[in-house]
Design an enzyme around this catalytic site. Structure first.
Site, PDB file in Angstrom:
ATOM      1  N   ARG A  26      35.117  42.101  31.320  1.00 36.42           N
ATOM      2  CA  ARG A  26      36.357  42.888  31.294  1.00 36.42           C
ATOM      3  C   ARG A  26      36.528  43.459  29.896  1.00 36.42           C
ATOM      4  O   ARG A  26      36.919  42.745  28.978  1.00 36.42           O
ATOM      5  CB  ARG A  26      37.533  41.974  31.663  1.00 36.42           C
ATOM      6  CG  ARG A  26      38.817  42.700  32.029  1.00 36.42           C
ATOM      7  CD  ARG A  26      39.982  41.732  32.028  1.00 36.42           C
ATOM      8  NE  ARG A  26      40.365  41.394  30.669  1.00 36.42           N
ATOM      9  CZ  ARG A  26      40.866  40.225  30.284  1.00 36.42           C
ATOM     10  NH1 ARG A  26      41.071  39.274  31.150  1.00 36.42           N
ATOM     11  NH2 ARG A  26      41.182  40.016  29.017  1.00 36.42           N
ATOM     12  N   TYR A  49      42.551  35.929  21.816  1.00 42.19           N
ATOM     13  CA  TYR A  49      41.616  34.964  22.409  1.00 42.19           C
ATOM     14  C   TYR A  49      40.154  35.404  22.411  1.00 42.19           C
ATOM     15  O   TYR A  49      39.311  34.672  22.897  1.00 42.19           O
ATOM     16  CB  TYR A  49      42.056  34.570  23.816  1.00 42.19           C
ATOM     17  CG  TYR A  49      42.275  35.724  24.777  1.00 42.19           C
ATOM     18  CD1 TYR A  49      41.203  36.305  25.457  1.00 42.19           C
ATOM     19  CD2 TYR A  49      43.556  36.236  25.013  1.00 42.19           C
ATOM     20  CE1 TYR A  49      41.400  37.348  26.344  1.00 42.19           C
ATOM     21  CE2 TYR A  49      43.766  37.279  25.901  1.00 42.19           C
ATOM     22  CZ  TYR A  49      42.687  37.837  26.558  1.00 42.19           C
ATOM     23  OH  TYR A  49      42.884  38.873  27.420  1.00 42.19           O
ATOM     24  N   HIS A 108      43.593  42.050  30.007  1.00 41.40           N
ATOM     25  CA  HIS A 108      43.857  41.683  31.413  1.00 41.40           C
ATOM     26  C   HIS A 108      44.711  42.755  32.072  1.00 41.40           C
ATOM     27  O   HIS A 108      44.388  43.279  33.125  1.00 41.40           O
ATOM     28  CB  HIS A 108      44.549  40.324  31.466  1.00 41.40           C
ATOM     29  CG  HIS A 108      45.213  40.041  32.773  1.00 41.40           C
ATOM     30  ND1 HIS A 108      44.499  39.867  33.940  1.00 41.40           N
ATOM     31  CD2 HIS A 108      46.533  39.926  33.106  1.00 41.40           C
ATOM     32  CE1 HIS A 108      45.358  39.644  34.934  1.00 41.40           C
ATOM     33  NE2 HIS A 108      46.577  39.686  34.455  1.00 41.40           N
TER      34      HIS A 108
END
Lengths: 379, 323
Positions: free
Chosen positions: A270, A283, A274
């Protein structure tokens, strides 16, 4: 083909036949070099390869436009599929027209393969309405927000097809995080027992929002989960459009022939957050992102087509122009799009009219009239 | 002909399956065994394993695949084996079954019937004796009915299966063996119409499902005290026939709602709210509630202390009349 499923639970089934290969199926190198594999024939002619490329380019451009629209306040939120174009477009490409797709909320690429107008899906993210395409017209179910729940709908639909001897297959998309939810497990249990022609397509994009795969599962791979349900587990390089196509095609045609469901784990990444509300810098590192960018699915197919002189500058430009036009059309449809009539909120809850809802509709109608009067008075 | 509630529902399923080959019956143990309460007895042998089948033991799977089958074009009738086993299916019921039609702007139609044996009184304890109807009534998109008589068992199940909306049929399991002298198939008024089961002049007893019989027994006993109770069987919990409730309360001036479910946010709260909104000046006393307590369902040996019964209803009748 040996009827493995009939031997399920008897202890006679050779479990190793269901295990994924040690390495994911990979046919196309990042530089475009093709490694043919007799077990995974691609079987796409040159024109089809160009179409695949064109569709991935359109997907990426429309996806970018959706992010832009969100940045401009035109969408409340958007879940990008950047980097997952091959996993989505090439898998959807492996289906027949009559086959059904059950998406999660990130499947813009699969939607574009099915000629769903992206603007119809973006109304959900704008908040003008919850959906606006006809699932029956496109054989593309509604976007599903609760994680993994759509796996059961795809399975039930496939059970219906099997009961009818209707040779269609369903494909359900969910993510690595989704494999931890209960519903995909119940779906695979049902699909195995009922021999439902459904393919569970997991896009392992490495993250469930911020949580990496290592914290999601202790399974050797996600494809290994299939064996517990008597399903074969396949793995492919999900950024390799040809491997994704070949593996999906094989699973889909196996299901269509009556040999039961399968699980595919497509390894991808990805590239975006998100959703537009997420901050991935908390992160994951820039270095990780840079490394992932080297496996870009669109660059890979482009290199392949260029190496084989199938793609010239003019064609590439034409694809880019068409993608820009599609993006503009989405922008035109979404930008400042008005919400619908508030009274429509009551119209689709039930088929049969209900007196209690009619009364509440009248209450809202009266409120709207009062508001109009108040606004009129203020003007 | 003497018919039990279980037999009436079985006949409704049989007739619906015979009339429409898109009707499927499935759930845990509904096939070969005929269901743990035998409500689906004989369906598999008559209609085959494709029309009546056992599913794996997974309630979310049952409702989720019912949704997929309905989108495909079938008319699924799913059984949840017990009330307390519906909770694993909660998400599919609430987020999808109830909402997909609205979410699709009317494009998807989900003619799914979910049968749920519910309530206590059979000594079965927790998970097997619960009354979760408020969850479904609170969920927009669901229709919820509960038969209190064998006739209604037949008629409501037929109506639910014929409906293009998802319908939850809450079947009072302690009344499965209740008998009536009827000839099947029977017809009944549509489920959304509440029915006065016994006319009376002093207090309206609003009830449904398993408590219809209890309320009628209470009315019988009340007669000896010289009290005349009107028993109103709601039949449909969503929608709820407010007009019928209000009409009865306007006659009697008093209302007591009876249900097994715990009191707080049980249907009694909704009935009381509707009565005070629509019949405030007709009320001679506050609306009272004879219900289960706001505790978890008790151990089997204690359920007699927990469940509303004739005495609990009569105590409240006395209180209501004393205002």
């Amino acid at each position: 083909m040996v009827d493995d499923l009939q031997r399920a639970g008897s202890g006679q089934l050779d479990p190793t036949s269901l295990l994924p290969p040690a390495e994911p199926v990979h046919l196309l190198d990042p530089d475009g070099t093709l490694h043919e594999d007799p077990d995974h024939p691609v079987g796409l002619d040159d024109a089809a390869l160009l179409e695949l490329h064109r569709t991935m380019i359109i997907t990426r451009r429309v996806d970018r436009e959706a992010i832009n629209l969100q940045r401009q306040g035109q969408l409340g939120v958007y879940a990008s599929c950047l980097g997952q174009e091959a996993a989505q477009v090439a898998s959807a490409w492996a289906l027949q027209d009559e086959d059904w797709i059950f998406p999660s909320y990130r499947e813009l690429g699969a939607a574009i393969v099915r000629d769903v107008d992206p603007a119809d899906l973006l109304h959900l993210f704008r908040g003008t309405w919850l959906s606006d395409h006809d699932p029956y017209e496109h054989r593309f179910a509604l976007l599903s927000i609760p994680i993994g729940t759509q796996a059961l709908h795809a399975t039930g639909f496939a059970m219906g097809a099997r009961f009818d001897d209707n040779p269609i297959v369903t494909v359900v998309y969910f993510g690595d995080g989704g494999t931890s939810e209960g519903d995909p497990h119940e779906a695979m249990t049902f699909a195995g027992v009922m021999r439902a022609p459904v393919v569970f397509f997991v896009q392992n994009n490495q993250y469930a929002i911020s949580v990496p795969l290592a914290k999601q599962t202790a399974a050797p791979t996600l494809a290994h989960k299939a064996i517990g349900y008597g399903l074969p587990g396949y793995r492919c390089d999900g950024n390799d459009p040809l491997a994704t196509y070949a593996v999906t095609r094989r699973a889909v045609e196996r299901a269509r022939a009556g040999h039961g469901p399968a699980l595919i784990e497509a390894l991808t990444y990805r590239m975006e957050a998100h959703t537009t509300s997420d901050d991935p810098s908390r992160y994951r590192s820039d270095e990780e992102l840079e490394a992932a960018a080297l496996t870009d699915p669109i660059v890979r197919l482009r290199n392949h087509l260029r190496n084989r002189d199938l793609l010239d500058d003019a064609t590439e430009r034409r694809f880019e122009e068409e993608a820009a036009e599609r993006a503009q059309a989405v922008r035109d449809a979404i930008y400042d799009a008005p919400h619908g009539d508030p009274l429509e909120l009551f119209d689709h809850v039930y088929v049969a009219p209900r007196a209690d809802l009619a009364a509440q509709r009248d209450e809202l109608r009266a409120e709207l009239a009062r508001r109009e009067d108040d606004d009129g008075g203020a003007a | 002909m003497t018919v039990t509630l279980a037999q009436a529902i079985n006949r409704a399923l049989t007739d619906a399956m015979a009339e429409d080959d898109r009707v499927l019956v499935f759930g845990e143990d509904v096939g070969r065994l005929g269901g743990v309460f035998r409500v689906t007895d004989g369906l598999q042998s008559r209609f085959g394993e494709q029309r009546c089948f056992d599913t794996p033991l997974a309630e979310s799977g049952i409702i989720g695949t019912a949704i997929g089958l309905a989108i495909y074009g079938y008319r699924p009738v799913a059984e949840m084996q017990f009330d307390g086993f519906t909770y694993p299916a909660f998400e599919q019921l609430v987020s999808h079954l109830a909402k997909l039609r609205n979410r699709s702007r009317g494009t998807l139609t989900l003619p799914v019937t979910v049968r749920i044996p519910y309530g206590g009184g059979i000594g079965a304890g927790e998970h097997h004796s619960e009354s979760p109807e408020s969850y479904w009534v609170h969920t927009a998109g669901l229709t919820v009915v509960s038969p209190g008589t064998p006739d209604d068992g037949y008629a409501m199940v037929r109506e639910a299966i014929a409906s293009d909306d998802p319908v939850i049929v809450m079947e009072p399991k302690r009344r499965y063996w209740m008998k009536a002298d009827i000839e099947l198939p029977v017809t009944a008024p549509p489920a959304h119409e509440a029915l006065v089961r016994r006319e009376g002049t002093d207090v309206t007893i609003v009830c449904y499902g398993p408590m219809v019989r209890t309320a009628l027994d209470a009315a019988e006993a009340a007669e000896e005290e010289g009290w005349s109770l009107e028993v109103l069987d709601l039949r449909s919990l969503s929608p709820m026939d407010t007009e019928a409730i209000v009409a009865s309360v306007q006659r009697t001036g008093r209302a007591i709602v009876v249900h097994e479910a715990g009191r707080s946010l049980g249907l009694g709260a909704e009935v009381a709210a509707r009565v005070q909104e629509a019949a405030f000046y007709h009320l001679e006393a506050p609306v009272l509630r004879a219900t289960g307590f706001d505790t978890p369902y008790p151990p089997a040996k204690l359920e007699g202390y927990w469940l509303p019964d004739v005495d609990r209803i009569l105590d409240l009748v006395e209180r209501s009349l004393a205002y």
